[in-house]
Design a protein around this motif. Structure first.
Motif, PDB file in Angstrom:
ATOM      1  N   ARG A 215       0.847  -1.234  -0.049  1.00  0.00           N
ATOM      2  CA  ARG A 215      -0.016   0.035  -0.038  1.00  0.00           C
ATOM      3  C   ARG A 215       0.901   1.277   0.001  1.00  0.00           C
ATOM      4  O   ARG A 215       0.496   2.065  -0.791  1.00  0.00           O
ATOM      5  N   ARG A 216       1.872   1.303   0.764  1.00  0.00           N
ATOM      6  CA  ARG A 216       2.671   2.397   0.913  1.00  0.00           C
ATOM      7  C   ARG A 216       3.405   2.704  -0.580  1.00  0.00           C
ATOM      8  O   ARG A 216       3.514   4.003  -1.029  1.00  0.00           O
ATOM      9  N   LEU A 217       4.147   1.531  -1.174  1.00  0.00           N
ATOM     10  CA  LEU A 217       4.682   1.758  -2.265  1.00  0.00           C
ATOM     11  C   LEU A 217       3.781   2.161  -3.509  1.00  0.00           C
ATOM     12  O   LEU A 217       4.283   3.172  -4.121  1.00  0.00           O
ATOM     13  N   THR A 218       2.665   1.495  -3.550  1.00  0.00           N
ATOM     14  CA  THR A 218       1.789   1.915  -4.581  1.00  0.00           C
ATOM     15  C   THR A 218       1.129   3.353  -4.533  1.00  0.00           C
ATOM     16  O   THR A 218       1.213   4.047  -5.478  1.00  0.00           O
ATOM     17  N   ALA A 219       1.115   4.033  -3.189  1.00  0.00           N
ATOM     18  CA  ALA A 219       0.752   5.245  -2.923  1.00  0.00           C
ATOM     19  C   ALA A 219       1.733   6.271  -3.326  1.00  0.00           C
ATOM     20  O   ALA A 219       1.471   7.388  -4.082  1.00  0.00           O
ATOM     21  N   GLU A 220       2.984   5.952  -2.986  1.00  0.00           N
ATOM     22  CA  GLU A 220       4.310   6.617  -3.304  1.00  0.00           C
ATOM     23  C   GLU A 220       4.434   6.995  -4.646  1.00  0.00           C
ATOM     24  O   GLU A 220       4.853   7.882  -5.177  1.00  0.00           O
ATOM     25  N   HIS A 221       3.946   6.005  -5.425  1.00  0.00           N
ATOM     26  CA  HIS A 221       4.284   5.817  -7.042  1.00  0.00           C
ATOM     27  C   HIS A 221       3.187   6.147  -8.023  1.00  0.00           C
ATOM     28  O   HIS A 221       3.465   6.088  -9.026  1.00  0.00           O
ATOM     29  N   GLY A 222       2.087   6.469  -7.090  1.00  0.00           N
ATOM     30  CA  GLY A 222       0.925   6.714  -7.952  1.00  0.00           C
ATOM     31  C   GLY A 222       0.551   5.592  -8.765  1.00  0.00           C
ATOM     32  O   GLY A 222       0.185   5.441  -9.904  1.00  0.00           O
ATOM     33  N   VAL A 223       0.527   4.385  -8.205  1.00  0.00           N
ATOM     34  CA  VAL A 223      -0.087   3.085  -8.904  1.00  0.00           C
ATOM     35  C   VAL A 223      -0.916   2.439  -7.937  1.00  0.00           C
ATOM     36  O   VAL A 223      -1.211   2.558  -6.938  1.00  0.00           O
ATOM     37  N   LEU A 224      -1.992   1.906  -8.641  1.00  0.00           N
ATOM     38  CA  LEU A 224      -3.286   1.119  -8.026  1.00  0.00           C
ATOM     39  C   LEU A 224      -2.832   0.226  -7.457  1.00  0.00           C
ATOM     40  O   LEU A 224      -2.060  -1.091  -7.947  1.00  0.00           O
TER      41      LEU A 224
END
Length: 404
Positions: A215-224
């Motif tokens: 969740r953190r990585l996807t949020a940081e990179h603008g990924v679903l």
């Protein structure tokens, strides 16, 4: 094991049906709760629950009543018209998930395929990825369905080999490895699609904190973040969703199996309107998706989940299941993994295959199914009792003793 009557049913099935399954020689004729009867009237405790499609047991009275009532009114309109059940179903399901929008479909694979389309078009229209360049990250040893697109990013040769060429645009990383996930994300990545618990792989639990890292990585990179909760969701793991246990909320939930109450196929992509809202009229659909019969059953399923009773049962009975299975480690079982009412049991391969163990369990009146050699999966209906769990594990202990 099969009697004359059962053998006749099996021969007929094998004669006229494609041989894409290898079921145990048990021919089920009726069921109620956690129990089924075969064509000869022999009783079995169902410890598979149709791969979690029967979370609420066979023929749950509230679900059967909802289906009967709707059958007397209306079953299908197609989405060319509105019907009077779909809106309520989508609102209730969105509320249960704490989100805003629902895309109704039929099967789990359809939900996955739908999410892939949504993620790609979201990437083009919202994130700004160049046309036809969108990529989706998946996990090794995943299982998301059987369509050609989905098996194309499977790492299981049995699911993949002989069915190419495959749809491009997928990158595979090790399940549970947040560093590998981070390294795989590029500006063209639009989504990460994972099972919060890998079911077909053997009920594989991720490392502690892994879903929070996703969740953190996807949020940081603008990924679903797309969570395939088709097997793990709707009460199975002691919460409404396995993501709840991890304290995370994905951008899209993929739901199916238990959403239809074991009565009709119902699936859905559930998420924020900022994501699902990218679809325009005519870009996606299904003749049967969102039909009034499915919606009526789906509403009744949401009714059951809103009470929290089944989530609590999965937690409490899961503790019983886990304790009893742990007793077998070293006595024919190498290891077990349990979350709520879902368990992967690794049989000592020197003792027997998982298939052989399931055959012997069936002879003792317990239905389970193997996966990947010597692993068996247990996923009893959430209406099972502690006493019935004890009895089932006693049968497994006796089978292992016979094989030793």
């Amino acid at each position: 094991m099969a009697t004359d009557s059962a053998s006749a049913c099996i021969r007929q099935t094998e004669r006229f049906g494609a041989h894409n399954y290898q079921p145990l020689p048990v021919v089920i004729a009726s069921g109620q709760g956690a129990w089924v009867l075969d064509v000869e009237g022999r009783r079995y405790l169902d410890c598979l629950a149709a791969y979690s499609a029967l979370n609420f047991g066979h023929r749950h009275p509230a679900l059967v009543a909802a289906a009967h009532a709707q059958l007397d009114r209306l079953t299908l309109t197609s989405r060319a018209f509105h019907n009077d059940r779909l809106g309520e179903f989508m609102e209730r399901l969105a509320t249960l998930a704490g989100t805003q929008m629902v895309l109704p479909m039929n099967t789990g694979a359809e939900a996955v395929e739908s999410a892939i389309k949504v993620a790609r078009t979201w990437g083009y229209r919202v994130k700004g990825v160049p046309t036809d360049r969108a990529r989706i990250i998946v996990a090794a040893n995943n299982f998301h369905g059987r369509t050609t697109t989905i098996v194309g990013f499977s790492s299981d040769p049995g699911a993949r080999d002989g069915f190419g060429p495959f749809t491009p645009g997928f990158d595979t990383v090790l399940y549970g490895d947040a560093e590998a996930l981070a390294a795989a994300i590029t500006p063209e990545t639009v989504a990460v699609l994972i099972e919060p618990i890998q079911g077909e792989a053997g009920v594989i639990l991720p490392p502690e904190g892994y879903l929070a890292q996703v969740r953190r990585l996807t949020a940081e990179h603008g990924v679903l973040f797309i969570a395939d909760e088709i097997q793990s969701g709707l009460g199975r793991t002691g919460a409404t969703f396995e993501c709840d246990n991890a304290g995370v909320r994905p951008d899209l939930y993929l739901l199916g199996k238990a959403l239809g109450g074991g009565i009709v196929p119902v699936s859905a992509v559930v998420g924020e309107s900022s994501v699902l809202g990218v679809l325009r009229p005519g870009e996606h659909g299904s003749t049967f998706g969102g039909n009034p019969l499915a919606a009526a059953v789906g509403i009744a399923v949401v009714d059951l989940l809103e009470t929290g009773e089944y989530q609590s049962r999965a937690r409490e009975l899961g503790a019983v299941l886990g304790r009893r299975l742990e007793e077998l480690v070293g006595a024919g079982v190498q290891s077990v993994r349990v979350r709520g009412m879902w368990a992967g049991v690794d049989i000592d391969p020197d003792l027997a295959t998982g298939h052989r163990v399931c055959e012997l369990l069936a002879e003792r009146g317990v239905l389970a199914k193997e996966t990947h050699g010597s692993t068996i999966r247990l996923a009893p209906p959430l209406v099972i009792t502690a006493e019935e769990i004890d009895w089932a594990i006693d049968q497994l202990r006796e089978v292992l003793a016979e094989l030793s």
